[in-house]
Design an enzyme around this catalytic site. Structure first.
Site, PDB file in Angstrom:
ATOM      1  N   ASP A 164      45.442  49.371  40.357  1.00  0.00           N
ATOM      2  CA  ASP A 164      44.651  48.210  39.928  1.00  0.00           C
ATOM      3  C   ASP A 164      43.157  48.494  39.897  1.00  0.00           C
ATOM      4  O   ASP A 164      42.375  47.692  39.391  1.00  0.00           O
ATOM      5  CB  ASP A 164      44.865  47.061  40.921  1.00  0.00           C
ATOM      6  CG  ASP A 164      46.089  46.241  40.594  1.00  0.00           C
ATOM      7  OD1 ASP A 164      46.491  46.219  39.425  1.00  0.00           O
ATOM      8  OD2 ASP A 164      46.636  45.617  41.523  1.00  0.00           O
TER       9      ASP A 164
HETATM   10  C1  BGC Z   1      42.701  46.335  45.831  1.00  0.00           C
HETATM   11  C2  BGC Z   1      44.008  46.698  45.192  1.00  0.00           C
HETATM   12  C3  BGC Z   1      44.664  45.470  44.638  1.00  0.00           C
HETATM   13  C4  BGC Z   1      43.683  44.741  43.711  1.00  0.00           C
HETATM   14  C5  BGC Z   1      44.260  43.493  43.085  1.00  0.00           C
HETATM   15  C6  BGC Z   1      41.840  45.551  44.871  1.00  0.00           C
HETATM   16  O1  BGC Z   1      40.673  45.148  45.501  1.00  0.00           O
HETATM   17  O2  BGC Z   1      42.053  47.505  46.261  1.00  0.00           O
HETATM   18  O3  BGC Z   1      44.848  47.359  46.119  1.00  0.00           O
HETATM   19  O4  BGC Z   1      45.815  45.832  43.947  1.00  0.00           O
HETATM   20  O5  BGC Z   1      42.521  44.424  44.407  1.00  0.00           O
HETATM   21  O6  BGC Z   1      44.417  42.477  43.979  1.00  0.00           O
HETATM   22  C1  NOJ Z   2      48.082  46.661  45.593  1.00  0.00           C
HETATM   23  C2  NOJ Z   2      48.720  45.873  44.508  1.00  0.00           C
HETATM   24  O1  NOJ Z   2      49.483  44.839  45.062  1.00  0.00           O
HETATM   25  C3  NOJ Z   2      49.612  46.739  43.651  1.00  0.00           C
HETATM   26  O2  NOJ Z   2      50.123  45.989  42.596  1.00  0.00           O
HETATM   27  C4  NOJ Z   2      48.851  47.928  43.160  1.00  0.00           C
HETATM   28  O3  NOJ Z   2      49.753  48.738  42.442  1.00  0.00           O
HETATM   29  C5  NOJ Z   2      48.236  48.698  44.291  1.00  0.00           C
HETATM   30  N1  NOJ Z   2      47.430  47.826  45.089  1.00  0.00           N
HETATM   31  C6  NOJ Z   2      47.382  49.873  43.825  1.00  0.00           C
HETATM   32  O4  NOJ Z   2      46.195  49.452  43.274  1.00  0.00           O
END
Ligand code: BGC
Ligand code: NOJ
Length: 808
Positions: A483
């Site tokens: 993400d």
């Molecule tokens: C986090 C991710 C997460 C994303 C969406 C980011 O700040 O590091 O792990 O998937 O937010 O919520």
């Molecule tokens: C947490 C999110 O819930 C997941 O969807 C995502 O793949 C990982 N972070 C990596 O960014």
């Protein structure tokens, strides 16, 4: 250093030092009513949706930490204490918290009085029960008081923590005997209230926090408790709470029990009232009657234990290593259930307000849960698919209560559609139930746009086919699995969301990770087409998949590893030509799991590069070297300090991809080595460094570039649960549900001579014994003494069968 120990016989983790580095929590509830509960009885409860139906209030980021919860107070003369030690913090003579499967027990002893507070949510009921017993172990009669206390949340947790000008005026309660009814907003648009009761006649109660605690009082020193007297307050606005006072006299050796319940009640819209201002209490009274005696509560508790015995009975192993057994048999599966229930919504790191159910998250959670209750996985797949758009893309998240896609986040995460294939594939392999493909499922939650699930999968597959970039690799959109790799975002304004800023589609930026996924799950879709008799479509799929493999090997290969992506200017990301982040973990794991470069040597090289460049003593970091500069063209990943989260943290979720990839290449020792590096039970003795719970996985462990190398964060709600379960059960132990039967083809590390397992698969309970071949002995698989072709147990519908597997 440890703060407790595992009790495998009871399937519990026993915390003996309450001052754990962080609150160590448990999840109670498995259907609709849930409670998060820490090792000192902190936490909160909600019905279905942690944002929209929050029952009790919880302040994250509070000082002191973890103050709000389900504490009971024992007042023994001037000494006030809690069996879970907090919030009073009074030093106890002994303390223990046992976190078990869907329950937690706090046991405290002080000055000859011992208290046990057992908390659980019974199966299929919307109530949190506390079964409390107090024993006088001294030789004199003792006069004590017991106080309960919960703070009600005004339902919508987000509004509750922001809209004070309204909320301080809306709170309403009713009190009937020992039952406190919290009915804020019930008069208008709600048909639900909560109750907090006890099964004894209370000697006093309070429902107004300012009165129970005192205007400047604290949870550790509530006025009413210090004075030993509740004021029978009735809340009007401000902050409604529920508190009971019980005056107790115990002779030497005598024991006293009481049951508290915190329940959620819904009434039909046309049957809400008994009289003006008096809620219809029938359902609440029925609930209280269900748990009015110790025997009833004990029976409900035993039912819960049976439920978990059955659930965990579907898959268990016996090896030489108790750490492995306890993870596979107990904690990893338990965490899989919790992630399936919660997605990424409510933990001690996820406020329950931000994210509902994640599309990709829930599809992956299914992978580790489907063998436990396939029927629930089936229903979930259909819910998720209903949030897909007609063009195959999907809402990234949806609310569990309404099951509707979340508009604020929208779509554009181009890996999402392929995860739907992954989830459905796992379901069919587990159950052999192809009828799911014919289920009519709406697009965009609109029943007028319903199509069979198979059509949803087709559009998922075709979404990638029709969204290719300049190198014929998949366009990344807002982001893929990572993400934080936001290649079309270009955010320079503080506060903007990296996930939703910028166009949801970019015509240039491409993801090699999605390419790997497309090959892996595209093959699954191709197989489903073939099994469904649609060979023309299957052949067409095979052609697209072959083209994708070719594109990856041509333009997605950096020489020693797979590239990560191409950015919006078509510049490669994850190449040795860059200064920062030369190599990323995700495409190495996914492409090798998909078998890309297996025959031609790239897969072997990629794994070697992972060891050389990314592996550390605590696991494999996400990228290396870390980003030290902010890259506008790469987004959030370069916003984190080096070694943290997606910027070179050990992002546990994709470590098992490497484990699985190693098993694809037959590297059994390497697979095992990585499995145990991040496995909680194997690192219990560094709990002081690791800091999060030693019985569950965390999302992230700080990487070697962080000054806090080895420190974990974001425990519980992580795709790591499902993927490590897959990597151990399917990758290493080799027990893989397949379309035609159960495959057992282990990839065991050299130190393991074998193991035994019990696996319920499509109604048959298999007792599996795996051994190494003795000199000259043939390898293979036998079912009830009969040698089978290859390593597949054909699904035959027997009740029980015994399987022997001899491996080299
Ligand atoms: C986090 C991710 C997460 C994303 C969406 C980011 O700040 O590091 O792990 O998937 O937010 O919520
Ligand atoms: C947490 C999110 O819930 C997941 O969807 C995502 O793949 C990982 N972070 C990596 O960014």
């Amino acid at each position: 250093m440890q703060y407790g120990h595992f009790d495998d016989k009871n399937r519990e983790y026993v915390i003996t030092d309450w001052e754990t580095p962080l609150p160590w929590i448990n999840y109670l509830g498995s259907d609709d009513f849930f409670t998060l509960l820490s090792n000192t009885a902190g936490g909160y409860a909600f019905y279905k949706d942690a944002r929209l139906r929050r029952i009790t209030r919880y302040r994250y980021n509070n000082l002191p930490l973890d103050q709000d919860g389900f504490h009971i107070y024992i007042k023994d003369n001037k000494t006030v204490w809690n069996p879970g030690c907090r919030p009073c913090g009074t030093k106890l003579d002994s303390y223990e918290c046992r976190h078990g499967m869907g329950y937690s027990i706090f046991k405290g002893e002080k000055n000859g009085i011992s208290v046990s507070q057992k908390m659980f949510v019974p199966a299929e009921d919307n109530v949190l029960l506390y079964h409390v017993s107090i024993k006088n172990n001294s030789d004199t009669t003792r006069k004590l008081q017991l106080f309960s206390f919960v703070e009600f949340c005004l339902w919508d947790a987000n509004d509750d923590s922001t809209n004070f000008q309204r909320n301080y005026s809306t709170g309403e309660v009713e009190v009937h005997g020992s039952a406190i009814y919290h009915k804020t907003e019930y008069r208008e648009r709600r048909n639900h209230y909560s109750i907090f009761w006890c099964n004894r006649k209370a000697d006093g109660f309070d429902t107004d926090m300012d009165i129970f605690n005192g205007p400047y009082g604290s949870a550790s020193e509530p006025d009413a408790v210090l004075e030993g007297k509740c004021r029978n307050s009735i809340a009007h606005g401000w902050r409604p709470c529920g508190a009971h006072q019980l005056d107790i006299s115990l002779k030497a050796g005598e024991e006293y029990t009481v049951v508290f319940g915190l329940g959620y009640i819904e009434n039909p819209d046309d049957d809400k009232w008994e009289a003006l201002d008096a809620v219809n209490r029938t359902r609440a009274e029925q609930m209280m009657a269900r748990y009015s005696t110790d025997a009833e509560v004990s029976a409900a508790f035993n039912e819960l234990r049976t439920l978990w015995n059955n659930l965990l009975g579907n898959f268990s192993i016996k090896s030489q290593d108790p750490r492995l057994d306890r993870m596979v048999n107990i904690w990893n599966q338990y965490q899989c259930m919790v992630t399936f229930n919660m997605s990424r919504s409510a933990s001690y790191f996820e406020s329950g307000m931000g994210r509902g159910m994640g599309f990709r998250d829930s599809c992956q959670d299914l992978l580790g849960f489907v063998h436990m209750i396939p029927g629930r996985a089936r229903a979930r797949i259909l819910d998720i698919a209903a949030t897909q758009f007609p063009d195959g893309s999907s809402y990234h998240q949806y609310q569990p209560l309404t099951k509707r896609g979340n508009l604020a986040v929208g779509s554009g995460f181009n890996d999402d559609p392929l995860w739907l294939i992954a989830g459905t594939d796992a379901y069919i392999r587990e159950t052999g139930d192809y009828s799911i493909l014919d289920e009519m499922v709406p697009f965009d939650n609109n029943p007028d746009l319903s199509q069979p699930l198979m059509e949803h999968l087709r559009r998922s597959f075709n979404y990638t086919v029709t969204h290719l970039g300049p190198h014929r690799l998949p366009l990344i959109g807002r982001a893929d699995w990572n993400d934080c790799l936001n290649l079309n975002c270009f955010s320079a304004q503080p506060g903007e969301s990296f996930q939703t800023t910028g166009p949801s589609e970019g015509p240039v930026a491409e993801s090699i990770f999605i390419a790997g996924m497309f090959v892996k799950y595209g093959k699954a879709y191709e197989r489903i087409c073939r099994i469904s008799g649609n060979n023309v479509e299957a052949d067409e799929c095979a052609r697209h998949i072959a083209e994708m493999e070719e594109a990856v090997l041509k333009d997605g290969w950096d020489g020693q590893w797979f590239l990560r992506a191409y950015d919006a200017f078509s510049k490669p990301v994850g190449t040795h030509l860059n200064e920062e982040a030369q190599i990323f973990i995700e495409p190495q794991g996914m492409c090798v799991m998909a078998g890309i470069g297996k025959e031609t040597g790239e897969a072997e090289k990629a794994m070697r590069s992972v060891h050389e460049r990314l592996e550390t003593k605590y696991g494999v970091v996400l990228n290396n070297p870390p980003f030290r500069r902010y890259h506008l063209e790469l987004g959030e990943i370069s916003s984190y300090p080096p070694g943290v989260k997606e910027n070179a943290g050990i992002f546990c979720h994709n470590n098992p991809w490497i484990t699985m990839a190693e098993t694809v290449l037959g590297h059994a020792d390497e697979a095992w080595d990585l499995y145990q590096k991040i496995c909680p039970a194997f690192i219990e003795d560094i709990s002081d460094i690791h800091r999060t719970e030693p019985y569950v996985y965390s999302q992230m462990i700080a990487g070697k570039d962080s000054p806090r190398f080895g420190e974990a964060k974001n425990s519980w709600l992580t795709g790591t649960a499902a993927w490590t379960f897959l990597s151990i059960s399917q990758g290493i132990l080799g027990i893989v549900p397949d379309y035609d039967g159960l495959q057992v083809k282990p990839c065991l590390p050299s130190h393991m001579d074998g193991f035994s397992a019990t696996r319920l698969f499509r109604g048959t309970s298999y007792s599996i014994t795996v051994k190494r071949a003795k000199k000259g002995e043939q390898t293979g698989l036998w079912v009830d003494g009969v040698r089978q072709e290859g390593f597949i147990i054909p699904a035959e519908g027997k009740k029980e069968a015994s399987v022997t597997v001899i491996i080299g």
